[in-house]
Design an enzyme around this catalytic site. Structure first.
Site, PDB file in Angstrom:
ATOM      1  N   ASP A  46       0.820  -1.214   0.000  1.00 28.58           N
ATOM      2  CA  ASP A  46       0.000   0.000   0.000  1.00 28.58           C
ATOM      3  C   ASP A  46       0.853   1.263   0.000  1.00 28.58           C
ATOM      4  OD1 ASP A  46      -2.147  -1.705   0.097  1.00 28.58           O
ATOM      5  OD2 ASP A  46      -3.202  -0.576   1.638  1.00 28.58           O
ATOM      6  N   CYS A  72       0.726  -8.234   4.894  1.00 31.09           N
ATOM      7  CA  CYS A  72       0.293  -6.849   4.733  1.00 31.09           C
ATOM      8  C   CYS A  72      -1.186  -6.726   4.407  1.00 31.09           C
ATOM      9  CB  CYS A  72       1.213  -6.138   3.750  1.00 31.09           C
ATOM     10  SG  CYS A  72       2.868  -5.917   4.461  1.00 31.09           S
ATOM     11  N   ASP A  73      -1.608  -5.503   4.164  1.00 32.54           N
ATOM     12  CA  ASP A  73      -2.974  -5.067   4.383  1.00 32.54           C
ATOM     13  C   ASP A  73      -4.089  -5.984   3.865  1.00 32.54           C
ATOM     14  OD1 ASP A  73      -1.358  -3.005   5.161  1.00 32.54           O
ATOM     15  OD2 ASP A  73      -2.642  -1.444   4.380  1.00 32.54           O
ATOM     16  N   LYS A  74      -4.085  -6.308   2.571  1.00 29.69           N
ATOM     17  CA  LYS A  74      -5.232  -7.033   2.021  1.00 29.69           C
ATOM     18  C   LYS A  74      -5.039  -8.544   2.027  1.00 29.69           C
ATOM     19  CE  LYS A  74      -6.478  -2.944   1.511  1.00 29.69           C
ATOM     20  NZ  LYS A  74      -5.178  -2.427   1.917  1.00 29.69           N
ATOM     21  N   CYS A  95       4.560  -2.537   8.481  1.00 29.70           N
ATOM     22  CA  CYS A  95       4.995  -1.270   9.073  1.00 29.70           C
ATOM     23  C   CYS A  95       4.654  -1.180  10.557  1.00 29.70           C
ATOM     24  CB  CYS A  95       4.416  -0.112   8.287  1.00 29.70           C
ATOM     25  SG  CYS A  95       5.026  -0.078   6.580  1.00 29.70           S
ATOM     26  N   GLU A 122      -6.898   4.728  -0.425  1.00 29.91           N
ATOM     27  CA  GLU A 122      -6.542   5.300   0.867  1.00 29.91           C
ATOM     28  C   GLU A 122      -6.077   6.741   0.675  1.00 29.91           C
ATOM     29  OE1 GLU A 122      -5.099   1.355   3.364  1.00 29.91           O
ATOM     30  OE2 GLU A 122      -3.593   2.784   2.653  1.00 29.91           O
ATOM     31  N   SER A 157      -5.451   4.832   5.374  1.00 23.87           N
ATOM     32  CA  SER A 157      -4.449   3.921   5.903  1.00 23.87           C
ATOM     33  C   SER A 157      -4.574   3.893   7.417  1.00 23.87           C
ATOM     34  CB  SER A 157      -3.056   4.409   5.508  1.00 23.87           C
ATOM     35  OG  SER A 157      -2.061   3.770   6.268  1.00 23.87           O
TER      36      SER A 157
END
Length: 553
Positions: free
Chosen positions: A78, A119-121, A192, A443, A469
């Site tokens: 991202d 990570c995110d998704k 992160c 985002e 985010s």
């Protein structure tokens, strides 16, 4: 075994010949086949170590008598995708990940699955797949990044890096100052370092019962992460033996537990998209009103970055997600009778757990706030709701009223912010960035970071039908539903309209008389689609409201 469909009997001799072509032995094919879904790649910092995690998982599977079979899942970074067309391709990968994993698991008839996201998704996409496929499954993430450290000793992270750009445009930081952040904000592999979306979802994987203790908090570079991966590989064999499936674990009570932990931790607002989407795959419907009900009785116990100056490694040192859950049980806020991937109940898992740092994880009787880290606001501007990370909002902005500064894209807004056209008191409105209108619901970390970096975080709000985010802080209100592309009220806001935000009362109001909006709606014309071909165009046709988790129909 389920894998008998591809390994047993004369009729499956052709299938076995292809396994033999891969180098598998007869003995290996007589053991349970465990799919190891690894999201390793060379473009996402949180995924660059996943090949090592996969090897450790496979060692654990073999040690417990199974045959591991690795296959990949995609991942978008991202941060690298931020601020350009690439961000349109972030949320949409959640469904690609779920669909492709379903296809691989069903085509090859695995007996169990170990999911390795980070990570995110990836995390929600693989949780969606786990619920859909519903064979024994366990998760082992790649772990969080360590916090960075500047030359003067201050710790830093990715959200500071984005805000440094805003400080540069405000004349508060020179290029060498930006470069110092650039070289120090992200010092290691891993997701992160703050309570951003990736770490939020990895922590909630523990809370919902699909990951072992430490899944969300053991740093990526610690050897304990490899030991965790080996234990996950061993534990999947127990889940296969006992036939414990994801839907046995991800029950309505488990989702309520996850939302409660979400509020206590102060997780990313993206959890309000992902938890409903995962629940949907389980045949469970979560609505935003339920989130406010849970938030109203759940104290916020943690202020990790961007809400504070502590990081995931600190949460691990304090006892991790289990220590947060232990605090919540003191007020009976969790259903501890739920089954988890350990094969035990949550109550059994929490025996002997202690909060090792009451300064980082506040005791239940001394919270940061009596209510949760996320709030759902409703009003004539967002009849179906919108969300804000309340724990990361400055006290001055909990109640705010100001004139709308209206932009029809992120690019228009960021240009105005960097040009100094946004003034204290303004309410920035960014629309046509929703699931359909974007498409892909980008985002808005660049605009929110610019606002904070330019010193406007305590005086300017931002409202969007896009999303944020987990690194975003400030009065950033996203997921406005219905979105502008569907003719929602956010499409009818005009420059200078007064907008009132009352986060404690969970309300958001466009201050125009009751006849004005119908008149504007009668004149509104839907803008042409921004994307007319490829996956994004198909996605825009199938995606539902953010209030429903932006699931596809």
């Amino acid at each position: 075994m389920r894998s008998d469909n591809v390994t047993k009997g004369v009729d499956r001799a052709p299938n076995r010949s292809l396994f033999y072509a891969l180098g598998y032995t007869k003995e290996e094919l007589e053991r349970p086949l465990i799919g190891v879904v690894c999201s390793y790649n060379e473009i996402v910092p949180g995924h660059m170590n996943l090949d090592k995690i996969a090897e450790a998982v496979k060692a654990g599977v073999r040690a417990a008598g199974g045959t591991p079979v690795e296959f990949p899942a995609i991942a978008v970074c991202d941060g690298i995708a931020m601020g350009h067309i690439g961000m349109k391709y972030s949320l949409v990968t959640r469904d690609l990940i779920a669909d492709s994993t379903e296809a691989m698991a069903m085509a090859h008839q695995f007996d169990g699955l170990v999911m390795i996201p980070n990570c995110d998704k990836n995390v929600p996409g693989l949780l969606m797949a786990a619920a859909r496929i519903n064979i024994p499954t366990i998760f082992c993430s790649g772990g969080p990044m360590l916090a960075g450290r500047l030359e003067d000793g201050r710790r830093t992270c990715l959200s500071h890096m984005f805000e440094a750009v805003g400080s540069f445009y405000a004349g508060k930081l020179d290029e060498s100052g930006v470069e110092e952040y650039e070289n120090n904000a992200c010092p290691s592999c891993g997701s992160c370092s703050g309570m951003y979306t990736a770490n939020s979802m990895n922590c909630l994987t523990e809370a919902i019962g699909m990951g072992l203790r430490g899944n969300g908090t053991i740093p990526a570079v610690w050897s304990a992460r490899l030991r965790l991966a080996k234990h996950a590989g061993m534990q999947i064999m127990e889940l296969v033996k006992k036939d414990i499936k994801p839907r046995d674990i991800m029950t309505p009570a488990a989702f309520h537990n996850a939302e409660t932990v979400d509020m206590a931790l102060g997780c990313s607002t993206n959890t309000m998209l992902h938890l409903p989407a995962i629940a949907h795959e389980c045949g469970i419907e979560l609505d935003l009103d339920m989130s406010n009900d849970i938030s109203s009785r759940t104290p916020n116990l943690c202020h990790l970055a961007p809400a504070g100056d502590t990081y995931m490694e600190d949460l691990e040192g304090a006892g991790g997600v289990y220590a947060v859950m232990k605090e919540l049980t003191k007020k009976g806020l969790l259903d501890t009778g739920v089954l988890t991937c350990t094969g035990k109940t949550m109550a059994e898992n929490l025996e002997g757990v202690e909060n090792r740092n009451p300064e980082l994880i506040r005791p239940i009787d001394s919270p940061y706030s009596p209510d949760g880290g996320i709030a759902v606001l409703k009003g004539n501007l967002a009849p179906e709701g919108c969300v804000v990370k309340r724990s990361a909002v400055a006290s001055e902005m909990m109640i705010h009223s100001g004139p709308a500064r209206v932009f029809d894209s992120e690019e228009e807004a960021i240009s105005a912010i960097y040009a100094g056209k946004i003034k204290p008191g303004d309410v920035v409105v960014i629309r046509y960035e929703g699931p359909k209108g974007g498409p892909g619901m980008r985002e808005m970390l660049n605009p929110t970071s610019a606002i904070c970096g330019m010193g406007l975080g305590e005086s300017v709000a931002l409202i969007t039908d896009g999303r944020f985010s987990g690194a975003t802080r400030g009065a950033a209100i996203g997921h406005v539903c219905p979105e502008a592309a569907q003719g929602g009220p956010i499409a009818l806001v005009e420059e200078g309209d007064m907008i009132s935000i009352d986060i404690p009362s969970c309300s958001i109001t466009l201050n125009v008389d009751e006849d004005t909006l119908p008149q504007r709606k009668a004149k509104w014309v839907s803008p042409p689609a921004k994307v007319t071909a490829g996956y994004l165009a198909r996605y825009a046709k199938l995606v539902t409201s953010a209030a429903r988790g932006a699931v596809l129909e």
